[in-house]
Design a protein around this motif. Structure first.
Motif, short mmCIF file in Angstrom:
data_model
loop_
_atom_site.label_atom_id
_atom_site.label_comp_id
_atom_site.label_asym_id
_atom_site.label_seq_id
_atom_site.Cartn_x
_atom_site.Cartn_y
_atom_site.Cartn_z
N LEU A 223 36.17 39.97 42.17
CA LEU A 223 36.78 39.61 40.66
C LEU A 223 35.76 41.13 39.96
CD1 LEU A 223 37.80 38.71 38.18
CD2 LEU A 223 35.77 37.83 37.58
N ARG A 224 34.84 41.61 40.82
CA ARG A 224 34.18 42.89 40.24
C ARG A 224 34.56 44.23 41.24
NH1 ARG A 224 31.64 38.82 38.36
NH2 ARG A 224 30.88 38.75 36.39
N LEU B 68 38.02 39.11 34.77
CA LEU B 68 36.67 39.19 34.31
C LEU B 68 36.08 38.94 32.86
CD1 LEU B 68 33.89 40.20 35.73
CD2 LEU B 68 35.16 42.93 35.68
N THR C 95 32.73 37.15 32.48
CA THR C 95 31.71 37.36 31.58
C THR C 95 31.07 36.99 30.60
OG1 THR C 95 32.08 39.45 32.60
CG2 THR C 95 30.58 39.21 30.73
N ARG D 159 35.03 35.05 43.86
CA ARG D 159 34.41 35.43 42.11
C ARG D 159 34.20 36.73 42.83
NH1 ARG D 159 31.53 34.33 37.98
NH2 ARG D 159 32.80 31.76 38.63
N TYR E 246 42.78 41.15 36.69
CA TYR E 246 41.75 40.63 37.13
C TYR E 246 40.42 40.86 36.64
CZ TYR E 246 41.74 39.00 41.72
OH TYR E 246 42.01 38.27 43.68
N LYS E 247 41.20 41.90 35.56
CA LYS E 247 40.17 42.74 34.50
C LYS E 247 39.75 41.68 33.31
CE LYS E 247 43.25 46.08 32.23
NZ LYS E 247 43.58 47.40 32.06
#
Length: 218
Positions: A91-92, A123, A127, A88, A119-120
């Motif tokens: 991920l950002r 995400l 989100t 986690r 990944y994006k």
């Protein structure tokens, strides 16, 4: 399914999302492509289950047990299609190098280019599902190769999905569960869109899993 009368199978497609939906009342099938996870779910507010080919449950460290189990189930070479899900915190990250550094520090493994490229997209779903409890209750993670394993009598497929043999084998399996005329109609919905036949097959077998989910057979 109650009053929710549609199920949806979803696969990533050139940075967007290819959805194949079935009306549980009529059995009709339709296909569409959506720019974002939010747009996709807005298009199917009455979906009883959305079966998604994307990791949506992430760990803080260590591999996911479901990924390990899926690789063991499929065996080589189909096991190579199950990519390690990101942790986690990584991920950002704003770059692959940053994601690699975070992952190595917490997890002892690196992040390759192929993994970083999705990944994006992970995400975006993460989100949405963390923000929307209703969405999290009707979106289910599936893996197409595991779905095809189940559809193929609990046997992994011999050929990769992009090979001519692999496409033919997947089409034959899907023909056993879906009316070919209805599938052709759904495929025609995508005329003018850019998509791979393997993406369409993956979304369709995800739809097959969605049906099993709502019938509590998955």
């Amino acid at each position: 399914p109650g009053t929710k009368m549609k199920i949806v199978g979803v696969d990533g497609c050139r940075g967007r999302w290819l959805a194949v939906a079935m009306d549980l009342g009529s059995g009709s099938i339709a296909a569409s492509i959506h720019a974002t996870p939010d747009a996709l779910l807005l298009a199917f507010p009455d979906a009883a289950a959305v079966a998604l080919d994307m990791p949506i449950g992430l760990t803080c460290a260590g591999p996911r047990e479901c990924d390990i189990a899926a690789r063991r189930l499929l065996g080589w070479p189909r096991s190579s299609s199950v990519f390690p899900a990101p942790i986690r915190d990584a991920l950002r990250a704003t770059s692959r190098l940053e994601a690699d550094r975070i992952t190595r520090k917490q997890d002892g493994r690196g992040v390759g280019c192929q993994a970083w490229n999705i990944y994006k997209h992970i995400l975006a779903w993460d989100t949405l599902l963390c923000r929307d409890q209703g969405a999290s209750e009707r979106v289910f993670e599936v893996h197409p190769e595991v779905s095809f394993f189940a559809l193929n009598g609990q046997k992994p497929l011999r050929h990769g999905k992009k090979s001519p043999e692999g496409k033919r084998q997947r089409r034959r399996l899907l023909d056993k569960s879906f009316d070919r005329k209805r599938v052709s109609t759904a495929q025609a919905d995508l005329d003018g869109e850019r998509f791979g036949m393997d993406d369409f097959h993956d979304a369709l077998v995800a739809l097959w899993s969605a049906y099993r989910i709502v019938r509590k057979k998955a």
